[in-house]
Design a protein around this motif. Structure first.
Motif, mmCIF file in Angstrom:
data_model
loop_
_atom_site.group_PDB
_atom_site.id
_atom_site.type_symbol
_atom_site.label_atom_id
_atom_site.label_comp_id
_atom_site.label_asym_id
_atom_site.label_seq_id
_atom_site.Cartn_x
_atom_site.Cartn_y
_atom_site.Cartn_z
ATOM 1 N N THR A 195 0.810 -1.233 0.000
ATOM 2 C CA THR A 195 0.000 0.000 0.000
ATOM 3 C C THR A 195 0.838 1.276 0.000
ATOM 4 O O THR A 195 0.566 2.188 -0.796
ATOM 5 N N ILE A 210 2.281 1.724 -3.593
ATOM 6 C CA ILE A 210 1.342 2.037 -4.673
ATOM 7 C C ILE A 210 0.571 3.326 -4.406
ATOM 8 O O ILE A 210 0.405 4.167 -5.293
ATOM 9 N N LYS A 211 0.093 3.495 -3.165
ATOM 10 C CA LYS A 211 -0.775 4.631 -2.831
ATOM 11 C C LYS A 211 -0.069 5.756 -2.067
ATOM 12 O O LYS A 211 -0.702 6.765 -1.732
ATOM 13 N N ASN A 212 1.197 5.556 -1.784
ATOM 14 C CA ASN A 212 1.976 6.566 -1.044
ATOM 15 C C ASN A 212 1.346 6.916 0.301
ATOM 16 O O ASN A 212 1.396 8.064 0.767
ATOM 17 N N THR A 213 0.729 5.938 0.928
ATOM 18 C CA THR A 213 0.134 6.159 2.250
ATOM 19 C C THR A 213 0.250 4.875 3.059
ATOM 20 O O THR A 213 -0.012 3.791 2.536
ATOM 21 N N ASN A 241 -6.521 4.510 10.734
ATOM 22 C CA ASN A 241 -7.023 3.372 9.964
ATOM 23 C C ASN A 241 -7.490 2.235 10.872
ATOM 24 O O ASN A 241 -8.508 1.588 10.600
ATOM 25 N N SER A 271 -8.506 -2.785 3.737
ATOM 26 C CA SER A 271 -7.186 -2.707 3.098
ATOM 27 C C SER A 271 -7.303 -2.777 1.575
ATOM 28 O O SER A 271 -6.652 -2.005 0.850
ATOM 29 N N ILE A 291 -8.674 0.559 0.226
ATOM 30 C CA ILE A 291 -7.634 1.596 0.180
ATOM 31 C C ILE A 291 -6.696 1.351 -1.002
ATOM 32 O O ILE A 291 -6.245 2.286 -1.675
ATOM 33 N N LEU A 292 -6.420 0.082 -1.263
ATOM 34 C CA LEU A 292 -5.506 -0.271 -2.350
ATOM 35 C C LEU A 292 -6.157 -0.060 -3.720
ATOM 36 O O LEU A 292 -5.479 -0.088 -4.738
ATOM 37 N N GLY A 293 -7.478 0.149 -3.731
ATOM 38 C CA GLY A 293 -8.174 0.408 -4.992
ATOM 39 C C GLY A 293 -8.616 -0.838 -5.715
ATOM 40 O O GLY A 293 -8.908 -0.793 -6.913
#
Length: 551
Positions: free
Chosen positions: A242, A245-248, A255, A517, A520-522
Motif C-alpha cells: 500500500t 502504490i498509494k503513497n500512504t 485506519n 485494506s 484503500i488499495l483500490g
C-alpha cells in the motif's frame, strides 16, 4: 537410549541417574509430611468435613452447628500447629529446591535429553535401513514375477510393509518423546508435593510451554491455524504494498480506528448468526434484516418530516423528544428483527425445516415488504445530533467500539455461564442426545433465533447512527455472507456444537481489515467478493477436514 558413551541407556540405568534426587528430596518430603500431619493436612481435612456437613440435608440445623463448632475447635488447634511448623517447613522446602536447582538439570535431565536425541537419530536411521531393505526385497520379488495379478499383489504387500515400518517409527519416536517429557515433568512433580501444588508464574508458564511442545501436532496445528497464518501474511503483504502504490501507510492509528468502527455493527450480526451456526444452521436474511432496521430507524429518527411514504402514509415523529425517538427506534428495530427470526426459528424447530429454507423465506418476505412499502427509496438523514448521543467520539475515539465490546461480553456470558448457553452447545453437538437428557431442543432453537434477532436489531440501529441515516430496503445486501464468513473463519463449525466467541471476534476483525485494506488499495469491489469467496471455501474445507479427522 544412548548414554554419554553412545551406548543404549535402559530404563533401569535412567532410574539410577534419578535415584540420588529421589533419595534426597524424598527424605525431606517425609519430614515435611510428618510436620503437616497434625497441621496443614488436618486443617484441610476438617474444612472438607465442615463443607460436607453444610451440604448434608439429613442433619438438623442444631446438629450441624454442633458438629461444625467441634470441627472449628479442632481446626484452631491444627492451625496453631500449622503456624508453629511453618518456618521449619519453609526451610526444608528451600533446601529441597536448592538441591533440585543444583542437580536436576546437570546430573539427570540433560543426560536424558541428550540420550533421547541420540536414540531418536538411531530410530530414524533404523527406519531408513528398513525401507532400503524392503525396497531391495520388493525389487527382487518383482523381478521373479510375470503374472499381472501377482505383481499387483506384491506391490500391495510392499505398500503395507512400508506403512508398518512407518508406524513402527512413529511408535518409537512417541516412546522417546514420552520418556523425555516424563523426565522433564518429574522435577515439577517433586515441587508439587513440596509446595502442595503452588507454583510461581514462571514455573506455570514453563510447564504450559513443555505441555504445548509435547502435545504439538503439525497437521492439527495447520488445520486449526493455517488460514489465520495465510491471512496474516496477506495482510502483511498489503501493509508493504500500500505505501508503495498509494503513497500512504496502511497500519496507522486512524485506519485501525476506522476498521474497528466499521467492524462494530457487523460484530452484532456475526454474534447473532454464530449461535445459529452452532446449531448446524445459518441465516440468509441478515442483510435484509439490516435493511429493514436501517429503514425503520431512519424513519423514526429522520431529520424533520419524512419525505418518503410507507404504505402510502407519511410519518412525522418530530413531535417526540429526540431521546424518546432514539429509544423507540431501537425498540422497534429489535421487535421487527426478533419477530421475523422467531418465525424462522419456529419453523426450523417445529417442522425440522432446514434454516437455509426458513431464513431464505424470511429474506424474500422482508425484502418484498420493505421494497413495496417504501417503493425502494432512501429516507435520507437522521437528526444530526443523534450520532453524538449514541456513539460520540471522545478525543477522536469512536465509542461505537464500546457497544461492540459490551455485546461481546454479554454473548460470551450467555454462551459460557448460563444454562441456555450450555444447552446450545449440547443441542448443536447432538440434538437427539440432548433431547434424551431432558433439554428442550425446540426452546433452545427458538431461543437462539430470538437472540440473533435482538442482536440484528441492535446492529442495524447502530449502523443507522454510524451512517447518519440513509436507510433503504437495499441497504445491507451481502452482509449475511460477511457475518457467516466471519464465523466460519473464526472457527464456529457448521458440524455443530463447536465454536468460541473469541473466534467470532477475530473473524469479524479479519474480514473488516482485509476489506478496508483492499478498498484503500483500490481493488475493485467485485474482486473483493472473489477474495471473500475463496476465504470462505478454504475455511469450510479446513473445518470439514478437522471434522473428518475427529471422526
Amino acid at each position: 537410549m544412548a548414554n554419554g558413551n553412545g551406548t543404549i541407556l535402559t530404563a533401569e540405568e535412567e532410574m539410577k541417574l534419578r535415584q540420588p534426587i529421589e533419595d534426597y528430596v524424598g527424605r525431606i518430603q517425609e519430614k515435611i509430611d510428618r510436620l503437616r500431619e497434625d497441621g496443614t493436612d488436618k486443617v484441610l481435612s476438617l474444612q472438607n468435613h465442615i463443607d460436607s456437613i453444610r451440604r448434608d440435608r439429613i442433619l438438623t440445623k442444631q446438629e450441624k452447628e454442633a458438629k461444625i463448632a467441634a470441627d472449628q475447635s479442632e481446626m484452631q488447634k491444627a492451625k496453631s500447629i500449622e503456624a508453629k511448623n511453618k518456618d521449619e517447613i519453609s526451610k526444608l522446602i528451600a533446601d529441597a529446591e536448592a538441591y533440585l536447582n543444583a542437580h536436576f538439570e546437570k546430573d539427570y535431565y540433560q543426560t536424558v535429553k541428550t540420550a533421547c536425541q541420540r536414540e531418536k537419530a538411531a530410530a530414524i536411521e533404523k527406519y531408513r535401513a528398513k525401507n532400503t531393505q524392503l525396497s531391495q526385497e520388493h525389487q527382487a520379488a518383482i523381478s521373479k514375477l510375470s503374472d499381472h495379478q501377482e505383481i499387483k499383489d506384491e506391490k500391495y504387500v510392499y505398500k503395507n510393509r512400508l506403512f508398518d515400518a512407518k508406524m513402527e517409527l512413529e511408535k518409537d519416536l512417541q516412546q522417546i518423546k514420552d520418556r523425555k517429557h516424563a523426565a522433564y515433568t518429574y522435577k515439577y512433580h517433586l515441587i508439587d508435593l513440596l509446595r502442595m501444588s503452588r507454583f510461581s508464574f514462571a514455573e506455570t508458564a514453563a510447564q504450559k510451554w513443555e505441555n504445548y511442545k509435547y502435545t504439538f501436532n503439525r497437521r492439527t496445528f495447520l488445520l486449526q491455524n493455517g488460514l489465520y497464518i495465510a491471512i496474516i501474511l496477506i495482510f502483511i503483504m498489503l501493509c508493504i504494498i500500500t505505501p508503495i502504490i498509494k503513497n500512504t501507510p496502511l497500519l496507522t492509528y486512524n485506519n485501525v480506528l476506522n476498521i474497528l468502527q466499521q467492524a462494530s455493527p457487523r460484530m452484532f450480526l456475526a454474534l447473532g448468526v454464530a449461535g445459529l451456526i452452532l446449531l448446524t444452521g445459518t441465516d440468509l436474511s441478515i442483510g435484509r434484516m439490516v435493511g429493514m432496521g436501517m429503514t425503520t430507524a431512519t424513519i423514526i429518527m429522520h431529520q424533520g418530516v419524512n419525505t418518503g411514504f410507507v404504505f402510502g402514509h407519511q410519518f412525522d415523529f418530530t413531535g417526540l423528544p429526540i431521546g424518546v425517538r432514539v429509544i423507540l427506534a431501537l425498540v422497534v428495530c429489535i421487535l421487527l428483527c426478533t419477530f421475523f427470526t422467531a418465525i424462522a426459528g419456529f419453523f426450523t424447530a417445529k417442522f425440522k425445516m432446514h434454516p437455509f429454507i426458513s431464513t431464505m423465506a424470511n429474506m424474500l418476505v422482508i425484502f418484498g415488504l420493505i421494497t413495496y412499502a417504501t417503493k425502494g427509496v432512501s429516507f435520507g438523514a437522521i437528526e444530526p445530533t443523534i450520532p453524538a448521543m449514541i456513539i460520540p467520539k471522545i478525543n477522536g475515539f469512536p465509542t461505537i467500539i464500546l457497544w461492540a465490546a459490551a455485546a461481546i461480553v454479554i454473548v460470551w456470558f450467555i454462551w459460557n455461564k448460563t444454562t441456555f448457553g450450555k444447552n446450545l452447545y449440547a443441542v448443536g453437538g447432538n440434538p437427539e442426545a440432548a433431547s434424551v437428557s431432558g433439554i428442550s431442543v425446540f426452546r433452545v432453537t427458538v431461543g437462539a433465533f430470538v437472540l440473533a434477532g435482538i442482536l440484528y436489531g441492535f446492529g442495524s440501529w447502530l449502523e443507522c447512527a454510524r451512517m447518519v441515516g440513509s436507510g433503504s430496503a437495499a441497504y445491507g445486501q451481502g452482509w449475511e455472507m460477511d457475518a457467516i464468513a466471519a464465523c466460519v473463519v473464526g472457527g464456529v463449525s457448521f458440524t455443530g456444537g463447536i465454536g468460541k466467541i473469541s473466534g467470532v471476534v477475530v473473524g469479524v476483525f479479519i474480514f473488516t481489515a482485509l476489506t478496508y485494506s483492499l478498498t484503500i488499495l483500490g481493488i475493485d469491489t467485485n474482486l473483493q467478493f472473489v477474495f471473500s469467496g475463496i476465504i470462505i471455501l478454504v475455511a469450510v474445507t479446513l473445518d470439514c477436514l478437522k471434522y473428518v479427522q475427529k471422526k
